[in-house]
Design an enzyme around this catalytic site. Sequence first.
Site, PDB file in Angstrom:
ATOM      1  N   CYS A 113       0.948   9.059  -8.296  1.00 24.58           N
ATOM      2  CA  CYS A 113       1.363   8.630  -7.035  1.00 24.58           C
ATOM      3  C   CYS A 113       3.055   8.835  -6.924  1.00 24.58           C
ATOM      4  O   CYS A 113       3.495   9.493  -6.698  1.00 24.58           O
ATOM      5  CB  CYS A 113       0.489   7.646  -6.607  1.00 24.58           C
ATOM      6  N   HIS A 221      -4.706   8.849  -7.741  1.00 25.76           N
ATOM      7  CA  HIS A 221      -4.868   7.732  -8.738  1.00 25.76           C
ATOM      8  C   HIS A 221      -5.784   7.713  -9.939  1.00 25.76           C
ATOM      9  O   HIS A 221      -7.066   6.963  -9.603  1.00 25.76           O
ATOM     10  CB  HIS A 221      -5.035   6.266  -7.733  1.00 25.76           C
ATOM     11  N   GLU A 223      -5.952   6.161 -12.613  1.00 25.47           N
ATOM     12  CA  GLU A 223      -6.213   4.859 -13.273  1.00 25.47           C
ATOM     13  C   GLU A 223      -7.471   4.069 -12.831  1.00 25.47           C
ATOM     14  O   GLU A 223      -7.812   3.193 -13.658  1.00 25.47           O
ATOM     15  CB  GLU A 223      -4.939   3.908 -13.133  1.00 25.47           C
TER      16      GLU A 223
END
Length: 258
Positions: A113, A221, A223
């Site tokens: 990002c 994203h 994660e």
Amino acid sequence: MTRPVIGVIGNHYMLNDEYPAYATGEMSCDAVVDAAGGMPFIVASNPRYASIAELMEVCDGFVFTGGRQNVHPEEYGEGETEAHGTFDRGRDAVALPLIRACVAAGQPILGICRGFQEVNVAMGGSLYPEIRDLPGRDNHRMPPDGTLDEKFALRHIVKVSEGGPFHKVFGKTEVLTNTLHGQGIKEPGPRVVIDGTAPDGTPEAIYIKDAPGFCLSVQWHPEYRAADDPVSRPLYEAFGEAARRWQAGERPKVLKSA
């Protein structure tokens, strides 16, 4: 052998509007542990605390995380406007030269990002301050309401080039991702290769041409629940493997053009 140390680039915050702090998201550290097999080392976004050389000596790889503050437009030769939002100049001062140094040395990096945008700016590219204002583009911002699951829900397809590095990581040319960003790539840096895009044409996956080491970045994203996601996990695993090779003393051949 111990796990590779992964520098997780943090952000500067004001807690309760009065207490300055450096931090990163828990899920960013979880992904490093659970999907990349590394040990997270949070890097404060203040260049006074450690030099680039010291950070590269301590860590085996770096994750350039997301964050609410944006890269200052001065870093790509433009003036500041209200649309650019808020900034973290300390993070600019740490992340941008660290990216360039890692790319040159072949030390593994993963951009996410804001980190994706930092890689482009560090390598000479520029950014749009607000993607949703561009003709034909979708709103890629995080939904303002809802649970974390709803905010990080998979929302669009990203198509990557056949035979490219992301295809090799994912094993497919189309993946489903979340999207939680306002800014995006305007002009890619001279060596920045846009390898994946959203249906509206927004760049979503990049790598650096002729980079001697692992250097992949994504606009989404990965994660979030990385260990269980079929797209996120192989990305972190590939990054973690590169960090383990660096930890073991393996060094890529650095080309003059890198």
